[in-house]
Design a protein around this motif. Structure first.
Motif, short mmCIF file in Angstrom:
data_model
loop_
_atom_site.label_atom_id
_atom_site.label_comp_id
_atom_site.label_asym_id
_atom_site.label_seq_id
_atom_site.Cartn_x
_atom_site.Cartn_y
_atom_site.Cartn_z
N ARG A 183 0.83 -1.22 0.00
CA ARG A 183 0.00 0.00 0.00
C ARG A 183 0.86 1.27 0.00
NH1 ARG A 183 -1.15 -1.53 5.44
NH2 ARG A 183 -3.14 -2.39 4.79
N ARG A 184 2.12 1.14 0.40
CA ARG A 184 3.00 2.31 0.45
C ARG A 184 3.80 2.51 -0.83
NH1 ARG A 184 6.21 1.75 5.92
NH2 ARG A 184 7.15 3.68 5.16
N LEU A 185 3.63 1.62 -1.80
CA LEU A 185 4.41 1.71 -3.04
C LEU A 185 3.70 2.57 -4.09
CD1 LEU A 185 5.56 -2.02 -3.44
CD2 LEU A 185 6.64 -0.18 -2.13
N SER A 186 4.49 3.11 -5.02
CA SER A 186 3.92 3.90 -6.12
C SER A 186 3.28 2.95 -7.15
CB SER A 186 5.03 4.69 -6.79
OG SER A 186 5.90 3.80 -7.47
N GLY A 187 2.53 3.55 -8.08
CA GLY A 187 1.88 2.74 -9.12
C GLY A 187 2.87 1.94 -9.95
N GLY A 188 3.99 2.58 -10.30
CA GLY A 188 5.01 1.90 -11.10
C GLY A 188 5.63 0.73 -10.34
N MET A 189 5.82 0.93 -9.04
CA MET A 189 6.39 -0.16 -8.22
C MET A 189 5.41 -1.33 -8.14
SD MET A 189 8.05 1.89 -5.06
CE MET A 189 9.66 2.66 -5.13
N LYS A 190 4.12 -1.00 -7.98
CA LYS A 190 3.12 -2.07 -7.90
C LYS A 190 3.09 -2.86 -9.21
CE LYS A 190 0.12 0.25 -4.61
NZ LYS A 190 -1.00 1.16 -4.45
N GLN A 191 3.22 -2.14 -10.32
CA GLN A 191 3.24 -2.82 -11.62
C GLN A 191 4.44 -3.77 -11.69
OE1 GLN A 191 1.03 -2.90 -13.88
NE2 GLN A 191 1.97 -3.34 -15.86
N ARG A 192 5.56 -3.35 -11.14
CA ARG A 192 6.75 -4.21 -11.17
C ARG A 192 6.62 -5.41 -10.22
NH1 ARG A 192 11.59 -0.54 -10.13
NH2 ARG A 192 10.08 1.04 -9.49
N VAL A 193 5.89 -5.20 -9.11
CA VAL A 193 5.62 -6.34 -8.22
C VAL A 193 4.81 -7.40 -8.99
CG1 VAL A 193 4.44 -7.11 -6.13
CG2 VAL A 193 5.64 -4.93 -6.12
N ALA A 194 3.79 -6.91 -9.70
CA ALA A 194 2.94 -7.83 -10.47
C ALA A 194 3.75 -8.53 -11.56
CB ALA A 194 1.76 -7.07 -11.07
N LEU A 195 4.65 -7.78 -12.17
CA LEU A 195 5.49 -8.36 -13.22
C LEU A 195 6.39 -9.45 -12.62
CD1 LEU A 195 6.38 -8.13 -16.22
CD2 LEU A 195 8.14 -6.55 -15.45
N ALA A 196 6.98 -9.17 -11.47
CA ALA A 196 7.81 -10.17 -10.80
C ALA A 196 6.99 -11.42 -10.49
CB ALA A 196 8.42 -9.58 -9.52
N ALA A 197 5.74 -11.20 -10.04
CA ALA A 197 4.88 -12.34 -9.71
C ALA A 197 4.60 -13.18 -10.96
CB ALA A 197 3.57 -11.84 -9.11
N ALA A 198 4.42 -12.50 -12.09
CA ALA A 198 4.14 -13.23 -13.34
C ALA A 198 5.34 -14.04 -13.78
CB ALA A 198 3.73 -12.25 -14.43
N MET A 199 6.53 -13.62 -13.37
CA MET A 199 7.75 -14.27 -13.88
C MET A 199 8.29 -15.36 -12.96
SD MET A 199 9.58 -10.97 -15.55
CE MET A 199 10.71 -11.83 -16.61
N VAL A 200 7.54 -15.70 -11.92
CA VAL A 200 7.99 -16.75 -11.00
C VAL A 200 8.24 -18.06 -11.75
CG1 VAL A 200 7.23 -18.26 -9.12
CG2 VAL A 200 6.88 -15.80 -8.94
N GLY A 201 9.40 -18.63 -11.53
CA GLY A 201 9.73 -19.92 -12.15
C GLY A 201 10.18 -19.82 -13.59
N SER A 202 10.55 -18.63 -14.05
CA SER A 202 10.99 -18.42 -15.44
C SER A 202 10.08 -19.13 -16.43
CB SER A 202 12.43 -18.91 -15.62
OG SER A 202 13.26 -18.32 -14.68
N PRO A 203 8.84 -18.66 -16.58
CA PRO A 203 7.88 -19.38 -17.42
C PRO A 203 8.31 -19.50 -18.88
CG PRO A 203 6.94 -17.31 -16.59
CD PRO A 203 8.28 -17.45 -15.97
#
Lengths: 284, 190
Positions: A141-161
């Motif tokens: 909740r304390r992160l900026s919009g761009g940071m949240k987008q990068r969190v989601a991107l990291a989540a999508a990349m779990v396990g090197s799909p």
């Protein structure tokens, strides 16, 4: 129209999807192997619907889909595809009370990665790769919009799909972060991404598909898309009413798209010119 | 890949991901009712079904998942993730209800232990979530127990059959619960 590149990770044939009276997809076909595939088109063209199908989230009304050689219509094969797939939806929601570390670790749990040490290493690696090492233990909740987008991107990349499906991944990213994203995606195996940022396509994608009204209207390389406007772009000092599009460039000259008048100073087209020309053809 | 192996890993983050605020809000209201009843020495009989509906709605609201889109393509299905949430929310809701009834017993022993209607309302709300279209499933599930109790409270009785349906959660709670549980199980893979 179909592009074939090496062994196809993605084979899509005549997909259709209708919502009420709206045909979101109308006979879309594409085939792609390793590399980054860009999906361009105006809002409502059907890009998100197509990406949701490739992400196994939405079933088509008709047509066939094979992902990584498997059929997502079969429940068992769908789970196998999901083990090898990463998906970043448009405006993904996150748990505000989680930290980026907790969230990515949780996604790894849901992706059936049982080894705790592996998960922790992978989570750390991904958050570092998207430039969030310093804030990985802060509440989302304390992160900026761009940071949240990068969190989601990291989540999508779990396990090197093996297959990465990204719906406007550069949303909310600043120029530096966009470059970071390019570097990340260029290391991935098969990436299908939609974007409104045409320069992103030119910089990253080996092939590009342009959609209008639920149909693929162009399939080719970025250079081929730009090539559509060869001989149709010219520059001069004033606005030209004969042009279908005109705009002032950074140098103060006017750039025109359309059928150039005799003697016009024709210039090399960019990817934007090619896309705009195609869009103009579509709206005629 | 053994689920038992995974249990410790998903348990804590799932519990954290559940929005507990609706249930906490209902708990606060029930505590206020209990405090008032203990102070005045009389039990407000009229609020029992409203309390049950509020509790059921709060349990169902706990299924809301803000990260559902991000998690839509993970191998752990939405149905399984929802079942894990239900496995936390339902016992918590029932425990809260039992605590409420135990206080009620102190003031008015005639209250008895009407656990059935609350469980029936919860089960119905969850079944509606399993079957309603995804885009408004939670809202429909939350609204169901509230609407049902509102209909019963409004005393809308057209005929005997209608009355049987409207008051089914009170008169036949375990039949309602069984039917809702069956619907929930059948709808889990939708």
């Amino acid at each position: 129209m179909t592009i074939l590149t090496s062994v196809a990770s993605l084979e899509i044939d005549e997909l259709t999807k209708t919502y009420g009276r709206t045909k979101a997809l109308d006979g879309v076909s594409l085939s792609a192997g390793r590399g980054v595939i860009g999906l361009l088109g105006p809002n409502g063209a059907g890009k998100t619907t197509l990406l949701r199908m490739v992400a196994t989230v939405l079933a088509p009304d008709s047509g066939s889909l094979r992902l990584l050689g498997l059929d997502p219509a079969d429940p068992g094969q769908r789970i196998e595809i999901r083990r090898r797939l990463g998906y970043l939806p448009q405006s993904p929601g996150l748990y505000a009370n989680f930290t980026p570390f907790d969230l990515v670790d949780y996604v790894a749990v849901l992706k059936e990665h049982t080894d705790r040490d592996w998960r922790r290493d992978e989570t750390r690696r991904l958050l570092e790769s998207v430039g969030l090492a310093d804030v990985m233990h802060q509440k989302i909740r304390r992160l900026s919009g761009g940071m949240k987008q990068r969190v989601a991107l990291a989540a999508a990349m779990v396990g090197s799909p093996d297959l990465l499906v990204l719906d406007e991944p550069a949303n909310g990213l600043d120029p530096d972060q966009r470059l970071q994203l390019r570097s990340l995606l260029s290391q991935s195996s098969t990436v299908l991404m939609s974007t409104h940022n045409i320069s992103e396509v030119g910089a990253l994608c080996q092939s590009v598909y342009v959609m209008f009204s639920g149909r693929v209207r162009f399939a080719g390389t970025p250079a081929e898309l730009a090539g559509l406007a060869v001989g149709r772009v010219w520059e001069d000092d004033s606005q030209d009413p004969r042009a279908i599009r005109s705009w002032m460039t950074a140098t103060g000259a006017f750039r025109h798209l359309g059928e150039p008048p005799a003697g016009a100073q024709v210039v090399d087209p960019t990817l934007d010119d090619g896309y705009l020309f195609l869009a103009r053809q579509e709206h005629r | 890949m053994n689920p038992a192996w995974l249990a410790p890993a998903w348990l804590a983050p799932t519990a954290r991901a559940v929005p507990w605020q609706p249930l906490a809000g209902v708990a606060a209201c029930l505590m206020a009712v209990c405090a008032l009843a203990l102070t005045t020495g009389s039990w407000p009989w009229g609020v029992l079904d409203i309390a049950a509906a509020g509790l059921a709605a709060a349990v169902v609201a706990g299924l809301h998942d803000p990260a559902a889109k991000l998690l839509s393509a993970v191998p752990t299905s939405a149905a399984r993730r929802r079942a894990r949430r239900e496995a936390m929310l339902v016992p918590a809701g029932v425990a809260l209800w039992l605590a409420y009834l135990s206080v009620a017993h102190v003031v008015a022993p005639k209250v008895g232990w009407p656990v059935g209607p609350a469980v029936a309302l919860i089960a119905t709300g969850l079944a509606v979530v399993a079957w309603a279209p995804e885009r408004f499933a939670i809202e429909a599930g939350v609204a169901t127990p509230l609407m049902w109790v509102a209909l019963a409270r409004a005393g809308v009785v057209i005929d005997e059959q209608y009355s049987q349906v409207v008051f089914a959660f009170q008169h036949h709670p375990w039949i309602v619960t069984a039917a809702a549980a069956a619907a929930l199980l059948m709808g889990r893979n939708r």
